[in-house]
Design a protein around this motif. Structure first.
Motif, mmCIF file in Angstrom:
data_model
loop_
_atom_site.group_PDB
_atom_site.id
_atom_site.type_symbol
_atom_site.label_atom_id
_atom_site.label_comp_id
_atom_site.label_asym_id
_atom_site.label_seq_id
_atom_site.Cartn_x
_atom_site.Cartn_y
_atom_site.Cartn_z
ATOM 1 N N LEU A 202 0.959 -1.314 0.078
ATOM 2 C CA LEU A 202 0.072 0.059 -0.078
ATOM 3 C C LEU A 202 1.055 1.222 -0.101
ATOM 4 O O LEU A 202 1.986 1.326 0.721
ATOM 5 N N ASP A 203 0.343 2.351 -0.740
ATOM 6 C CA ASP A 203 0.774 3.678 -0.642
ATOM 7 C C ASP A 203 0.117 4.235 0.324
ATOM 8 O O ASP A 203 -0.887 4.821 -0.067
ATOM 9 N N LEU A 204 0.533 4.555 1.639
ATOM 10 C CA LEU A 204 -0.271 5.202 2.743
ATOM 11 C C LEU A 204 -0.019 6.758 2.503
ATOM 12 O O LEU A 204 1.041 7.285 2.209
ATOM 13 N N GLU A 205 -1.183 7.440 2.937
ATOM 14 C CA GLU A 205 -0.902 8.878 3.199
ATOM 15 C C GLU A 205 0.094 9.078 4.248
ATOM 16 O O GLU A 205 0.016 8.547 5.105
ATOM 17 N N GLU A 206 0.657 10.150 4.099
ATOM 18 C CA GLU A 206 1.645 10.707 5.148
ATOM 19 C C GLU A 206 0.902 10.842 6.481
ATOM 20 O O GLU A 206 -0.076 11.456 6.692
ATOM 21 N N GLY A 207 1.374 10.183 7.597
ATOM 22 C CA GLY A 207 0.907 10.423 8.986
ATOM 23 C C GLY A 207 -0.483 10.079 9.331
ATOM 24 O O GLY A 207 -1.016 9.973 10.199
ATOM 25 N N VAL A 208 -0.973 8.930 8.575
ATOM 26 C CA VAL A 208 -2.295 8.288 8.642
ATOM 27 C C VAL A 208 -2.342 7.493 9.868
ATOM 28 O O VAL A 208 -3.459 7.807 10.614
ATOM 29 N N PHE A 209 -1.476 7.100 10.827
ATOM 30 C CA PHE A 209 -1.713 6.483 11.893
ATOM 31 C C PHE A 209 -1.566 7.568 12.745
ATOM 32 O O PHE A 209 -1.602 7.038 14.319
ATOM 33 N N THR A 210 -1.282 8.689 12.593
ATOM 34 C CA THR A 210 -1.164 9.963 13.754
ATOM 35 C C THR A 210 -2.375 10.591 13.835
ATOM 36 O O THR A 210 -2.583 11.674 14.784
ATOM 37 N N TRP A 211 -3.314 10.318 12.838
ATOM 38 C CA TRP A 211 -4.533 11.024 13.101
ATOM 39 C C TRP A 211 -5.467 10.684 13.911
ATOM 40 O O TRP A 211 -5.310 9.556 14.624
ATOM 41 N N ASN A 212 -6.438 11.556 14.241
ATOM 42 C CA ASN A 212 -7.178 11.469 15.454
ATOM 43 C C ASN A 212 -8.526 10.881 15.330
ATOM 44 O O ASN A 212 -9.394 10.550 16.298
ATOM 45 N N ASP A 213 -8.743 10.710 13.928
ATOM 46 C CA ASP A 213 -10.262 10.344 13.448
ATOM 47 C C ASP A 213 -10.110 8.914 12.874
ATOM 48 O O ASP A 213 -9.596 8.678 11.980
ATOM 49 N N PRO A 214 -10.842 7.963 13.597
ATOM 50 C CA PRO A 214 -10.648 6.623 13.220
ATOM 51 C C PRO A 214 -11.398 6.273 11.913
ATOM 52 O O PRO A 214 -11.091 5.586 10.824
ATOM 53 N N ASP A 215 -12.400 7.209 11.611
ATOM 54 C CA ASP A 215 -13.197 6.996 10.263
ATOM 55 C C ASP A 215 -12.231 7.420 9.025
ATOM 56 O O ASP A 215 -12.242 6.918 7.977
ATOM 57 N N GLU B 89 -7.611 1.404 17.253
ATOM 58 C CA GLU B 89 -8.446 0.160 17.635
ATOM 59 C C GLU B 89 -9.952 0.465 17.162
ATOM 60 O O GLU B 89 -10.432 -0.503 16.380
ATOM 61 N N ASP B 90 -10.236 1.764 17.202
ATOM 62 C CA ASP B 90 -11.538 2.091 16.717
ATOM 63 C C ASP B 90 -11.449 2.215 14.927
ATOM 64 O O ASP B 90 -12.742 1.741 14.536
ATOM 65 N N ALA B 91 -10.269 2.745 14.660
ATOM 66 C CA ALA B 91 -10.147 2.563 13.091
ATOM 67 C C ALA B 91 -10.595 0.971 12.472
ATOM 68 O O ALA B 91 -10.856 1.026 11.407
ATOM 69 N N LYS B 92 -9.998 0.033 13.479
ATOM 70 C CA LYS B 92 -10.502 -1.314 12.947
ATOM 71 C C LYS B 92 -11.908 -1.596 12.735
ATOM 72 O O LYS B 92 -12.295 -1.965 11.703
#
Length: 92
Positions: free
Chosen positions: A18-31, A79-82
């Motif tokens: 996957l080509d991920l958006e920069e910082g995706v895992f640091t965002w505060n919005d699971p959706d 975890e909520d993003a799951k």
């Protein structure tokens, strides 16, 4: 003196799947995280599994590799993003 990156950071930044958006895992919005991962999986032609498998695997991989270095609040967001990812793929 140069500091070597952890192999897991390298995988996250340069995944063949996957080509991920920069910082995706640091965002505060699971959706938002789920939508980004879903989009990345759907756009990738290098993944080995289904879109859902690829997106969920990347998210789980990040959570597991971050381990104790991940603060409790951000771990809960991920975890909520799951759950959001399951819903986005109609697997809720």
């Amino acid at each position: 003196m140069t500091t070597d990156k952890k192999w897991s950071q390298d995988v996250t930044e340069h995944s063949d799947a996957l080509d991920l958006e920069e910082g995706v895992f640091t965002w505060n919005d699971p959706d938002r995280i789920a939508a980004s991962l879903k989009n990345s999986a759907e756009q990738s032609d290098r993944k080995k599994g289904s879109d859902y498998q690829s997106a969920m695997s990347m998210l789980t991989f990040y959570i597991n590799r971050a381990g104790s270095g991940l603060d409790a609040k951000q771990k809960q967001v991920l975890e909520d993003a799951k759950d959001s990812l399951r819903e986005a793929f109609g697997r809720a």
